[in-house]
Write an enzyme that holds these catalytic residues in place. Structure first.
Site, PDB file in Angstrom:
ATOM      1  N   THR A 280       0.878  -1.186   0.000  1.00 18.44           N
ATOM      2  CA  THR A 280       0.000   0.000   0.000  1.00 18.44           C
ATOM      3  C   THR A 280       0.908   1.227   0.000  1.00 18.44           C
ATOM      4  O   THR A 280       1.630   1.462   0.969  1.00 18.44           O
ATOM      5  CB  THR A 280      -0.912   0.016   1.240  1.00 18.44           C
ATOM      6  OG1 THR A 280      -1.607  -1.229   1.297  1.00 18.44           O
ATOM      7  CG2 THR A 280      -1.917   1.159   1.147  1.00 18.44           C
TER       8      THR A 280
ATOM      9  N   LYS B 252      -7.737   1.448  -2.325  1.00 18.12           N
ATOM     10  CA  LYS B 252      -7.172   0.826  -1.115  1.00 18.12           C
ATOM     11  C   LYS B 252      -7.094   1.838   0.035  1.00 18.12           C
ATOM     12  O   LYS B 252      -7.433   1.523   1.184  1.00 18.12           O
ATOM     13  CB  LYS B 252      -5.782   0.255  -1.435  1.00 18.12           C
ATOM     14  CG  LYS B 252      -4.977  -0.210  -0.231  1.00 18.12           C
ATOM     15  CD  LYS B 252      -5.614  -1.388   0.478  1.00 18.12           C
ATOM     16  CE  LYS B 252      -4.886  -1.703   1.777  1.00 18.12           C
ATOM     17  NZ  LYS B 252      -5.538  -2.745   2.555  1.00 18.12           N
TER      18      LYS B 252
ATOM     19  N   LYS C  97       0.366   4.683   8.692  1.00 19.69           N
ATOM     20  CA  LYS C  97       0.956   5.069   7.398  1.00 19.69           C
ATOM     21  C   LYS C  97      -0.139   5.275   6.348  1.00 19.69           C
ATOM     22  O   LYS C  97      -0.140   6.249   5.600  1.00 19.69           O
ATOM     23  CB  LYS C  97       1.931   3.955   6.987  1.00 19.69           C
ATOM     24  CG  LYS C  97       2.528   4.032   5.616  1.00 19.69           C
ATOM     25  CD  LYS C  97       2.003   3.049   4.579  1.00 19.69           C
ATOM     26  CE  LYS C  97       1.816   1.632   4.920  1.00 19.69           C
ATOM     27  NZ  LYS C  97       1.368   0.762   3.857  1.00 19.69           N
TER      28      LYS C  97
HETATM   29  N1  NAP Z   1      -0.695  -7.137   7.331  1.00 19.10           N
HETATM   30  C1  NAP Z   1      -1.859  -6.938   6.752  1.00 19.10           C
HETATM   31  O1  NAP Z   1      -2.911  -7.380   7.251  1.00 19.10           O
HETATM   32  C2  NAP Z   1      -1.966  -6.165   5.446  1.00 19.10           C
HETATM   33  C3  NAP Z   1      -3.188  -6.188   4.769  1.00 19.10           C
HETATM   34  C4  NAP Z   1      -3.319  -5.489   3.575  1.00 19.10           C
HETATM   35  C5  NAP Z   1      -2.238  -4.761   3.059  1.00 19.10           C
HETATM   36  N2  NAP Z   1      -1.048  -4.741   3.742  1.00 19.10           N
HETATM   37  C6  NAP Z   1       0.054  -3.961   3.154  1.00 19.10           C
HETATM   38  O2  NAP Z   1       1.009  -4.877   2.645  1.00 19.10           O
HETATM   39  C7  NAP Z   1       2.341  -4.345   2.803  1.00 19.10           C
HETATM   40  C8  NAP Z   1       3.189  -5.345   3.608  1.00 19.10           C
HETATM   41  O3  NAP Z   1       2.558  -5.529   4.878  1.00 19.10           O
HETATM   42  P1  NAP Z   1       3.066  -6.637   5.915  1.00 19.10           P
HETATM   43  O4  NAP Z   1       1.974  -6.769   6.915  1.00 19.10           O
HETATM   44  O5  NAP Z   1       3.587  -7.839   5.198  1.00 19.10           O
HETATM   45  O6  NAP Z   1       4.265  -5.830   6.591  1.00 19.10           O
HETATM   46  P2  NAP Z   1       5.523  -6.375   7.421  1.00 19.10           P
HETATM   47  O7  NAP Z   1       5.223  -7.685   8.039  1.00 19.10           O
HETATM   48  O8  NAP Z   1       5.975  -5.242   8.261  1.00 19.10           O
HETATM   49  O9  NAP Z   1       6.605  -6.637   6.254  1.00 19.10           O
HETATM   50  C9  NAP Z   1       7.179  -5.557   5.599  1.00 19.10           C
HETATM   51  C10 NAP Z   1       8.127  -6.049   4.533  1.00 19.10           C
HETATM   52  O10 NAP Z   1       8.766  -4.897   3.954  1.00 19.10           O
HETATM   53  C11 NAP Z   1      10.179  -5.078   4.049  1.00 19.10           C
HETATM   54  N3  NAP Z   1      10.867  -3.787   4.163  1.00 19.10           N
HETATM   55  C12 NAP Z   1      10.586  -2.777   5.033  1.00 19.10           C
HETATM   56  N4  NAP Z   1      11.448  -1.753   4.844  1.00 19.10           N
HETATM   57  C13 NAP Z   1      12.282  -2.135   3.844  1.00 19.10           C
HETATM   58  C14 NAP Z   1      13.374  -1.508   3.189  1.00 19.10           C
HETATM   59  N5  NAP Z   1      13.773  -0.259   3.517  1.00 19.10           N
HETATM   60  N6  NAP Z   1      13.985  -2.189   2.207  1.00 19.10           N
HETATM   61  C15 NAP Z   1      13.605  -3.430   1.852  1.00 19.10           C
HETATM   62  N7  NAP Z   1      12.563  -4.089   2.432  1.00 19.10           N
HETATM   63  C16 NAP Z   1      11.911  -3.433   3.412  1.00 19.10           C
HETATM   64  C17 NAP Z   1      10.371  -5.933   5.271  1.00 19.10           C
HETATM   65  O11 NAP Z   1      11.657  -6.503   5.289  1.00 19.10           O
HETATM   66  P3  NAP Z   1      12.298  -7.051   6.693  1.00 19.10           P
HETATM   67  O12 NAP Z   1      11.730  -8.428   6.865  1.00 19.10           O
HETATM   68  O13 NAP Z   1      13.760  -7.021   6.434  1.00 19.10           O
HETATM   69  O14 NAP Z   1      11.872  -6.084   7.774  1.00 19.10           O
HETATM   70  C18 NAP Z   1       9.242  -6.943   5.077  1.00 19.10           C
HETATM   71  O15 NAP Z   1       9.592  -7.894   4.090  1.00 19.10           O
HETATM   72  C19 NAP Z   1       2.174  -2.974   3.479  1.00 19.10           C
HETATM   73  O16 NAP Z   1       2.191  -1.963   2.505  1.00 19.10           O
HETATM   74  C20 NAP Z   1       0.810  -3.072   4.149  1.00 19.10           C
HETATM   75  O17 NAP Z   1       0.220  -1.799   4.317  1.00 19.10           O
HETATM   76  C21 NAP Z   1      -0.896  -5.448   4.915  1.00 19.10           C
END
Ligand code: NAP
Length: 294
Positions: A103, A178, A246
């Site tokens: 997102t 979204k 965010k």
């Molecule tokens: N969780 C939900 O329920 C959900 C639902 C819908 C949409 N989303 C969206 O989907 C996306 C991912 O969410 P998530 O829940 O999977 O988040 P998360 O568990 O915090 O994972 C974030 C990912 O981004 C990587 N990352 C962060 N900063 C980085 C950087 N500077 N360089 C390279 N990689 C980086 C992290 O790597 P590391 O492992 O090294 O930290 C990890 O692979 C977000 O945009 C979120 O808003 C999430």
């Protein structure tokens, strides 16, 4: 030339957080050859054990892929995996499709689309809703911006990870919908927390409110999931509060750019900000309830 859609396409996946890991496992289950990269390499272990190949850089993932998929935290994270040294864009294959499910802002989606076009690749912004359980069950909902032909070509792949996918307009359209969707979810959970604070403050059990709400027009699926967590005070991250915060910021930025006032969203963001500022650990956005439990 990209092979015909289906499991013979090679997929590259960047971002193995709460969402990316289960999405990758579903791609492997559907039979797609998968190459992955994550900033913290140890988070790739489950996928590598299930048959994915671990690349050394985002560039290597893109260079291996007919379809590249990214799902990282926020705009700075996405810009880093795309444009840093050995970033994914430098490896993107001519004729390939790139799908971003993070997102981010619609403006960033359009910037990526232009960069892909310069390299002869096609781009879809395809953020998701459905939470970690949707990612695990392969029941995500994709909100897609991009051209209709690319959307059609991507449908089998989206179907390996999701239950519905909507083509909403040109690049950026997926992100706009979204951000609006997450505003609604944030406001619903914030409203429930506020109502629980009122009811319990006035000496009535919160469970009573939830019981009545479940038989009323105020009932909503998000509240089915979050109400028990608010009542128990359990906030292990499923959709982390830092990410909801965010997304509210991204929605307010977009609103500023186009001159649409969002007073309820601005007020809710203040509440989420206060909880985020005081939090010592990663919490689910249901923890907005803590605002009233200091
Ligand atoms: N969780 C939900 O329920 C959900 C639902 C819908 C949409 N989303 C969206 O989907 C996306 C991912 O969410 P998530 O829940 O999977 O988040 P998360 O568990 O915090 O994972 C974030 C990912 O981004 C990587 N990352 C962060 N900063 C980085 C950087 N500077 N360089 C390279 N990689 C980086 C992290 O790597 P590391 O492992 O090294 O930290 C990890 O692979 C977000 O945009 C979120 O808003 C999430």
């Amino acid at each position: 030339m990209t092979p015909a859609p289906g499991p013979q396409q090679k997929i590259g996946l960047i971002g193995l957080g709460l969402m990316g890991r289960p999405m990758g496992l579903n791609l492997l289950k559907a039979g797609y050859p998968l190459t992955v990269w994550n900033r913290t390499a140890s988070r790739a272990e489950a996928l590598v054990a299930a048959g994915a190949k671990l690349a050394k850089s985002p560039r290597e993932v893109a260079a291996s892929a007919d379809v590249l998929l990214t799902i990282v935290s926020d705009p700075p994270a996405l810009e880093e995996v795309l444009w840093s040294k050995d970033g994914a864009l430098s490896g993107l294959r001519r004729g390939s499709i790139y799908i971003d499910s993070s997102t981010v802002s619609p403006a960033l989606a359009r910037k990526i689309s232009a960069a892909c076009a310069e390299r002869g690749a096609r781009f879809l912004d395809a953020p998701v809703t459905g939470g970690t359980w949707g990612a695990e069950k392969g029941e995500l909902v994709f909100m897609v911006g991009g051209d209709a032909e690319t959307f059609k070509a991507a449908e089998p792949l989206l179907g390996a990870m999701g239950k519905r996918w909507f083509h909403l307009g040109p690049n950026g359209a997926g992100q706009i919908i979204k951000l609006a969707m997450n505003m609604i979810l944030a406001l619903e959970v914030d409203a429930l927390a506020e109502a629980l604070a009122l009811v319990t403050g006035a000496g009535i059990q919160g469970e009573k409110l939830v019981e009545v709400m479940q038989s009323s027009m105020a009932r909503a699926p998000v509240l089915d999931v979050k109400a028990p967590l608010l009542l128990k005070g359990e906030y292990a991250p499923s959709f982390p509060l830092r990410l909801m915060h965010k997304d509210l910021g991204l929605a307010l930025d977009l609103a500023n750019q186009i001159g649409v006032p969002l007073p309820a969203t601005a007020a809710a963001r203040e509440t989420y900000s206060a909880v985020k500022g005081a939090a010592k650990e990663d919490l689910d956005y249901a923890a907005v309830m803590k605002f009233w439990k200091k």
